[in-house]
Design a protein around this motif. Sequence first.
Motif, PDB file in Angstrom:
ATOM      1  N   SER A  23      11.188  -8.852  11.034  1.00  0.00           N
ATOM      2  CA  SER A  23      12.055  -7.692  11.186  1.00  0.00           C
ATOM      3  C   SER A  23      13.360  -7.931  10.429  1.00  0.00           C
ATOM      4  O   SER A  23      13.808  -9.062  10.301  1.00  0.00           O
ATOM      5  CB  SER A  23      12.363  -7.458  12.665  1.00  0.00           C
ATOM      6  OG  SER A  23      13.222  -6.353  12.809  1.00  0.00           O
ATOM      7  N   GLY A  69       6.393  -4.565   7.290  1.00  0.00           N
ATOM      8  CA  GLY A  69       5.562  -3.475   7.779  1.00  0.00           C
ATOM      9  C   GLY A  69       4.774  -2.782   6.687  1.00  0.00           C
ATOM     10  O   GLY A  69       4.817  -3.152   5.523  1.00  0.00           O
ATOM     11  N   PHE A  70       4.077  -1.742   7.098  1.00  0.00           N
ATOM     12  CA  PHE A  70       3.191  -1.034   6.179  1.00  0.00           C
ATOM     13  C   PHE A  70       3.516   0.451   6.071  1.00  0.00           C
ATOM     14  O   PHE A  70       2.754   1.218   5.505  1.00  0.00           O
ATOM     15  CB  PHE A  70       1.733  -1.206   6.633  1.00  0.00           C
ATOM     16  CG  PHE A  70       1.312  -2.641   6.663  1.00  0.00           C
ATOM     17  CD1 PHE A  70       0.982  -3.300   5.494  1.00  0.00           C
ATOM     18  CD2 PHE A  70       1.279  -3.343   7.855  1.00  0.00           C
ATOM     19  CE1 PHE A  70       0.600  -4.636   5.513  1.00  0.00           C
ATOM     20  CE2 PHE A  70       0.907  -4.672   7.884  1.00  0.00           C
ATOM     21  CZ  PHE A  70       0.569  -5.322   6.712  1.00  0.00           C
ATOM     22  N   SER A  71       4.629   0.876   6.626  1.00  0.00           N
ATOM     23  CA  SER A  71       4.985   2.291   6.610  1.00  0.00           C
ATOM     24  C   SER A  71       5.148   2.797   5.179  1.00  0.00           C
ATOM     25  O   SER A  71       5.664   2.104   4.315  1.00  0.00           O
ATOM     26  CB  SER A  71       6.298   2.511   7.371  1.00  0.00           C
ATOM     27  OG  SER A  71       6.677   3.862   7.267  1.00  0.00           O
ATOM     28  N   ARG A  72       4.729   4.023   4.948  1.00  0.00           N
ATOM     29  CA  ARG A  72       4.920   4.661   3.651  1.00  0.00           C
ATOM     30  C   ARG A  72       6.159   5.565   3.660  1.00  0.00           C
ATOM     31  O   ARG A  72       6.499   6.170   2.655  1.00  0.00           O
ATOM     32  CB  ARG A  72       3.682   5.460   3.261  1.00  0.00           C
ATOM     33  CG  ARG A  72       2.480   4.569   2.977  1.00  0.00           C
ATOM     34  CD  ARG A  72       1.344   5.426   2.403  1.00  0.00           C
ATOM     35  NE  ARG A  72       0.321   4.668   1.741  1.00  0.00           N
ATOM     36  CZ  ARG A  72       0.415   4.175   0.508  1.00  0.00           C
ATOM     37  NH1 ARG A  72       1.486   4.306  -0.175  1.00  0.00           N
ATOM     38  NH2 ARG A  72      -0.602   3.535  -0.021  1.00  0.00           N
ATOM     39  N   GLU A  73       6.834   5.636   4.802  1.00  0.00           N
ATOM     40  CA  GLU A  73       8.048   6.452   4.902  1.00  0.00           C
ATOM     41  C   GLU A  73       9.191   5.776   4.140  1.00  0.00           C
ATOM     42  O   GLU A  73       9.386   4.570   4.227  1.00  0.00           O
ATOM     43  CB  GLU A  73       8.456   6.638   6.369  1.00  0.00           C
ATOM     44  CG  GLU A  73       7.461   7.424   7.181  1.00  0.00           C
ATOM     45  CD  GLU A  73       7.315   8.855   6.694  1.00  0.00           C
ATOM     46  OE1 GLU A  73       8.337   9.483   6.373  1.00  0.00           O
ATOM     47  OE2 GLU A  73       6.171   9.336   6.634  1.00  0.00           O
ATOM     48  N   GLU A  76      11.599   2.702   5.477  1.00  0.00           N
ATOM     49  CA  GLU A  76      11.057   2.059   6.676  1.00  0.00           C
ATOM     50  C   GLU A  76      10.658   0.599   6.455  1.00  0.00           C
ATOM     51  O   GLU A  76      10.466  -0.125   7.410  1.00  0.00           O
ATOM     52  CB  GLU A  76       9.864   2.846   7.217  1.00  0.00           C
ATOM     53  CG  GLU A  76      10.269   4.138   7.889  1.00  0.00           C
ATOM     54  CD  GLU A  76      11.213   3.910   9.066  1.00  0.00           C
ATOM     55  OE1 GLU A  76      10.936   3.064   9.926  1.00  0.00           O
ATOM     56  OE2 GLU A  76      12.259   4.589   9.105  1.00  0.00           O
ATOM     57  N   GLN A  77      10.522   0.160   5.206  1.00  0.00           N
ATOM     58  CA  GLN A  77      10.152  -1.238   4.967  1.00  0.00           C
ATOM     59  C   GLN A  77      11.362  -2.113   4.676  1.00  0.00           C
ATOM     60  O   GLN A  77      11.377  -3.279   5.023  1.00  0.00           O
ATOM     61  CB  GLN A  77       9.159  -1.340   3.827  1.00  0.00           C
ATOM     62  CG  GLN A  77       7.797  -0.797   4.198  1.00  0.00           C
ATOM     63  CD  GLN A  77       6.774  -1.065   3.120  1.00  0.00           C
ATOM     64  OE1 GLN A  77       7.063  -1.677   2.111  1.00  0.00           O
ATOM     65  NE2 GLN A  77       5.567  -0.597   3.334  1.00  0.00           N
ATOM     66  N   LYS A  79      15.456  -2.326   5.318  1.00  0.00           N
ATOM     67  CA  LYS A  79      16.514  -1.698   6.107  1.00  0.00           C
ATOM     68  C   LYS A  79      17.800  -2.510   6.025  1.00  0.00           C
ATOM     69  O   LYS A  79      18.150  -3.242   6.949  1.00  0.00           O
ATOM     70  CB  LYS A  79      16.071  -1.567   7.561  1.00  0.00           C
ATOM     71  CG  LYS A  79      14.894  -0.641   7.738  1.00  0.00           C
ATOM     72  CD  LYS A  79      14.555  -0.489   9.186  1.00  0.00           C
ATOM     73  CE  LYS A  79      13.406   0.486   9.346  1.00  0.00           C
ATOM     74  NZ  LYS A  79      13.068   0.727  10.728  1.00  0.00           N
TER      75      LYS A  79
END
Length: 94
Positions: A23, A69-73, A76-77, A79
């Motif tokens: 994180s 992470g794997f988010s495509r937003e 979101e990867q 921060k």
Amino acid sequence: GKWHYYNDNTDRFVDWQVMFEGSHWESKRKHLISADDKAKEEAIKFLKCRPKDKSFAMTVAFYPPKPVGFSREVGEQLKPKNETRAMYDNIIIP
């Protein structure tokens, strides 16, 4: 490249190591702390507590070098802190 030094022989030359990942932010005492602030705190703790009669080498990674992470937003990867993000406010990256 890699920024950590773990292998089967690590104990021969590393006697203090802190690694955390997963994180860019962590909950600490009911507030969020960024990974780079946590790295700074751990480095200062080592410098204050280390044996003063022994030489040492220190490597500190102040921002996680990879997305989480794997988010495509969007956003979101990675921060970063607001003050880090602000350094790029007026820069257009093609």
